[in-house]
Design a protein around this motif. Structure first.
Motif, PDB file in Angstrom:
ATOM      1  N   GLU A 276     -57.018  65.761 -11.223  1.00 14.46           N
ATOM      2  CA  GLU A 276     -57.414  64.611 -10.411  1.00 14.46           C
ATOM      3  C   GLU A 276     -58.175  64.792  -9.228  1.00 14.46           C
ATOM      4  OE1 GLU A 276     -55.060  60.590  -8.905  1.00 14.46           O
ATOM      5  OE2 GLU A 276     -54.210  62.509  -9.072  1.00 14.46           O
ATOM      6  N   SER A 277     -57.645  65.926  -8.571  1.00 16.80           N
ATOM      7  CA  SER A 277     -58.325  66.217  -7.452  1.00 16.80           C
ATOM      8  C   SER A 277     -60.039  66.584  -7.423  1.00 16.80           C
ATOM      9  CB  SER A 277     -57.556  67.414  -6.541  1.00 16.80           C
ATOM     10  OG  SER A 277     -56.304  66.908  -6.402  1.00 16.80           O
ATOM     11  N   ALA A 278     -59.918  67.482  -8.455  1.00 14.13           N
ATOM     12  CA  ALA A 278     -61.528  68.021  -8.786  1.00 14.13           C
ATOM     13  C   ALA A 278     -62.403  66.875  -9.222  1.00 14.13           C
ATOM     14  CB  ALA A 278     -61.264  68.934  -9.920  1.00 14.13           C
ATOM     15  N   LEU A 279     -61.915  65.971  -9.770  1.00 12.96           N
ATOM     16  CA  LEU A 279     -62.688  64.755 -10.159  1.00 12.96           C
ATOM     17  C   LEU A 279     -62.841  64.006  -9.026  1.00 12.96           C
ATOM     18  CD1 LEU A 279     -60.910  63.830 -13.728  1.00 12.96           C
ATOM     19  CD2 LEU A 279     -63.247  64.917 -13.427  1.00 12.96           C
TER      20      LEU A 279
ATOM     21  N   GLU B 208     -71.186  64.075  -6.481  1.00 16.74           N
ATOM     22  CA  GLU B 208     -72.277  63.285  -7.364  1.00 16.74           C
ATOM     23  C   GLU B 208     -73.217  62.439  -6.511  1.00 16.74           C
ATOM     24  OE1 GLU B 208     -72.288  60.712 -11.543  1.00 16.74           O
ATOM     25  OE2 GLU B 208     -70.496  61.224 -10.492  1.00 16.74           O
ATOM     26  N   LYS B 209     -72.564  61.918  -5.526  1.00 19.38           N
ATOM     27  CA  LYS B 209     -73.276  60.782  -4.804  1.00 19.38           C
ATOM     28  C   LYS B 209     -74.142  61.366  -3.523  1.00 19.38           C
ATOM     29  CE  LYS B 209     -69.962  57.270  -6.035  1.00 19.38           C
ATOM     30  NZ  LYS B 209     -68.903  56.270  -5.545  1.00 19.38           N
ATOM     31  N   ALA B 210     -73.524  62.834  -3.290  1.00 19.11           N
ATOM     32  CA  ALA B 210     -74.159  63.330  -1.847  1.00 19.11           C
ATOM     33  C   ALA B 210     -75.476  63.953  -1.785  1.00 19.11           C
ATOM     34  CB  ALA B 210     -73.145  64.483  -1.767  1.00 19.11           C
ATOM     35  N   GLU B 211     -75.875  64.243  -0.803  1.00 21.50           N
ATOM     36  CA  GLU B 211     -77.121  64.943  -0.614  1.00 21.50           C
ATOM     37  C   GLU B 211     -76.900  66.544  -0.669  1.00 21.50           C
ATOM     38  OE1 GLU B 211     -79.342  63.781   3.189  1.00 21.50           O
ATOM     39  OE2 GLU B 211     -77.717  62.220   3.457  1.00 21.50           O
ATOM     40  N   GLY B 212     -78.080  67.255  -1.058  1.00 16.79           N
ATOM     41  CA  GLY B 212     -78.141  68.498  -0.825  1.00 16.79           C
ATOM     42  C   GLY B 212     -77.285  69.497  -1.626  1.00 16.79           C
TER      43      GLY B 212
ATOM     44  N   LYS C  41     -71.032  65.500 -12.647  1.00 19.19           N
ATOM     45  CA  LYS C  41     -70.569  64.405 -13.011  1.00 19.19           C
ATOM     46  C   LYS C  41     -69.125  64.053 -13.072  1.00 19.19           C
ATOM     47  CE  LYS C  41     -71.916  60.711 -16.243  1.00 19.19           C
ATOM     48  NZ  LYS C  41     -72.483  60.302 -17.925  1.00 19.19           N
ATOM     49  N   ALA C  42     -68.402  63.269 -12.627  1.00 18.37           N
ATOM     50  CA  ALA C  42     -67.103  63.010 -12.293  1.00 18.37           C
ATOM     51  C   ALA C  42     -66.304  62.637 -13.596  1.00 18.37           C
ATOM     52  CB  ALA C  42     -66.712  62.133 -11.183  1.00 18.37           C
TER      53      ALA C  42
ATOM     54  N   LEU D 141     -69.546  76.083  -2.897  1.00 20.33           N
ATOM     55  CA  LEU D 141     -70.013  74.737  -3.379  1.00 20.33           C
ATOM     56  C   LEU D 141     -70.457  74.009  -1.852  1.00 20.33           C
ATOM     57  CD1 LEU D 141     -70.676  72.442  -5.552  1.00 20.33           C
ATOM     58  CD2 LEU D 141     -68.233  72.031  -5.534  1.00 20.33           C
ATOM     59  N   THR D 142     -71.621  73.444  -1.992  1.00 24.23           N
ATOM     60  CA  THR D 142     -71.894  72.714  -0.717  1.00 24.23           C
ATOM     61  C   THR D 142     -72.765  71.314  -1.273  1.00 24.23           C
ATOM     62  OG1 THR D 142     -73.977  73.649  -0.514  1.00 24.23           O
ATOM     63  CG2 THR D 142     -72.149  74.550   0.857  1.00 24.23           C
ATOM     64  N   ALA D 143     -72.473  70.276  -0.311  1.00 26.29           N
ATOM     65  CA  ALA D 143     -73.194  68.950  -0.321  1.00 26.29           C
ATOM     66  C   ALA D 143     -72.699  68.276   0.791  1.00 26.29           C
ATOM     67  CB  ALA D 143     -72.690  68.200  -1.651  1.00 26.29           C
ATOM     68  N   TRP D 144     -73.588  67.482   1.275  1.00 29.96           N
ATOM     69  CA  TRP D 144     -73.190  66.841   2.472  1.00 29.96           C
ATOM     70  C   TRP D 144     -73.102  65.327   2.352  1.00 29.96           C
ATOM     71  CZ3 TRP D 144     -76.962  71.019   2.132  1.00 29.96           C
ATOM     72  CH2 TRP D 144     -77.884  70.378   2.123  1.00 29.96           C
ATOM     73  N   TRP D 145     -72.254  64.476   3.189  1.00 34.25           N
ATOM     74  CA  TRP D 145     -72.537  63.182   3.304  1.00 34.25           C
ATOM     75  C   TRP D 145     -71.861  62.881   4.554  1.00 34.25           C
ATOM     76  CZ3 TRP D 145     -69.748  65.839  -0.266  1.00 34.25           C
ATOM     77  CH2 TRP D 145     -68.219  65.625  -0.302  1.00 34.25           C
ATOM     78  N   LEU D 146     -72.091  61.534   5.030  1.00 31.41           N
ATOM     79  CA  LEU D 146     -71.808  60.916   6.501  1.00 31.41           C
ATOM     80  C   LEU D 146     -70.299  60.154   5.982  1.00 31.41           C
ATOM     81  CD1 LEU D 146     -71.618  60.909   9.223  1.00 31.41           C
ATOM     82  CD2 LEU D 146     -73.291  59.118   9.271  1.00 31.41           C
TER      83      LEU D 146
END
Length: 246
Positions: A175-178, A185-189, A201-202, A241-246
């Motif tokens: 559940e945590s990973a999903l 999935e919605k993030a940048e970078g 994909k979740a 594993l990286t990605a970024w979002w505000l």
């Protein structure tokens, strides 16, 4: 426990992860800090993982949306940000004659210990027990009168949002990973495809694909989605594993 640390301090450094700094703020605790009349700084750690434009945007946002004295970019890995932080602290406490004791807090895996290690290396041989405090507790001298506890405060699960409580303090790793995958999935970078070979994909199918790709199989060849989930969380926590979002 963490409130006692804050109560006995003269100020608080709140560490957040540059990949999702606003979500890893603890607004509930910031409110408590303000109720106690303590100043606090938001330290955006791991800025080496995100583009400068994004880091600057986050800094402006947090300055506008929080009551922090200052918002400071830091990279413990690159040894960046110490002198900026030191100057901000010295300016704030410039009219204080007594010793200033600060505590550092944050959720798990935001880089609290690495930040303390960075500060300790910049101020080598400047840790020492402070009279009246727990035996063995060490303090890092930031400047002449400003010291920081070398023991970070971990913000507990009950202060976290529903999603981050599950990601940071997993009880059901799948559940945590999903939940984390939904954010990525919605993030940048995101570098998810580079690491795993397909777009994030979740859903359960993603966990199955990762298990198959890395040979995580149960007896009989069934994909071990539990181990696949652990890998996703581990890769995120280790910053692989990286990605970024505000």
């Amino acid at each position: 426990m963490i409130l006692k640390e804050i109560e006995s301090s003269d100020g608080v450094l709140e560490v957040v992860d540059a990949r999702c700094p606003n979500e890893l703020r603890c607004i509930k605790l910031e409110d408590k800090i303000e109720e106690l009349g303590k100043p606090f700084w938001i330290i955006i750690n791991k800025v080496d993982l995100v583009p400068k434009e994004f880091a600057d945007r986050c800094k402006k946002f947090l300055k506008r949306e929080s009551n922090a004295v200052d918002v400071i970019h830091v990279s413990s890995k690159k040894f960046y940000g110490f002198w900026i932080l030191r100057r901000s602290l010295k300016n704030y406490f410039k009219d204080t004659d007594k010793k200033v004791k600060l505590v550092l807090i944050g959720y798990p895996n935001v880089g609290k210990s690495s930040l303390i290690n960075m500060l300790a290396q910049y101020t080598a041989a400047s840790t020492a027990p402070v009279p009246g405090h727990t035996k063995g507790k060490q303090w890092i001298r930031i400047s002449g009168k400003i010291v920081l506890s070398d023991t970070p405060g971990i913000i507990p699960r009950e202060y976290a949002s529903k999603d981050w409580a599950k990601i940071l303090f997993p009880r059901d790793v799948e559940e945590s990973a999903l939940i984390l995958l939904e954010k990525i999935e919605k993030a940048e970078g995101s570098n998810f495809k580079e690491l795993y070979g397909f777009d994030p994909k979740a859903d359960e199918d993603t966990l199955v694909k990762i298990a198959q790709r890395f040979g995580y199989l149960k007896k009989g060849g069934e994909p071990d989605t539990h181990r696949a989930s652990q890998k996703i969380l581990s890769d995120w926590n280790s910053c692989r594993l990286t990605a970024w979002w505000l």
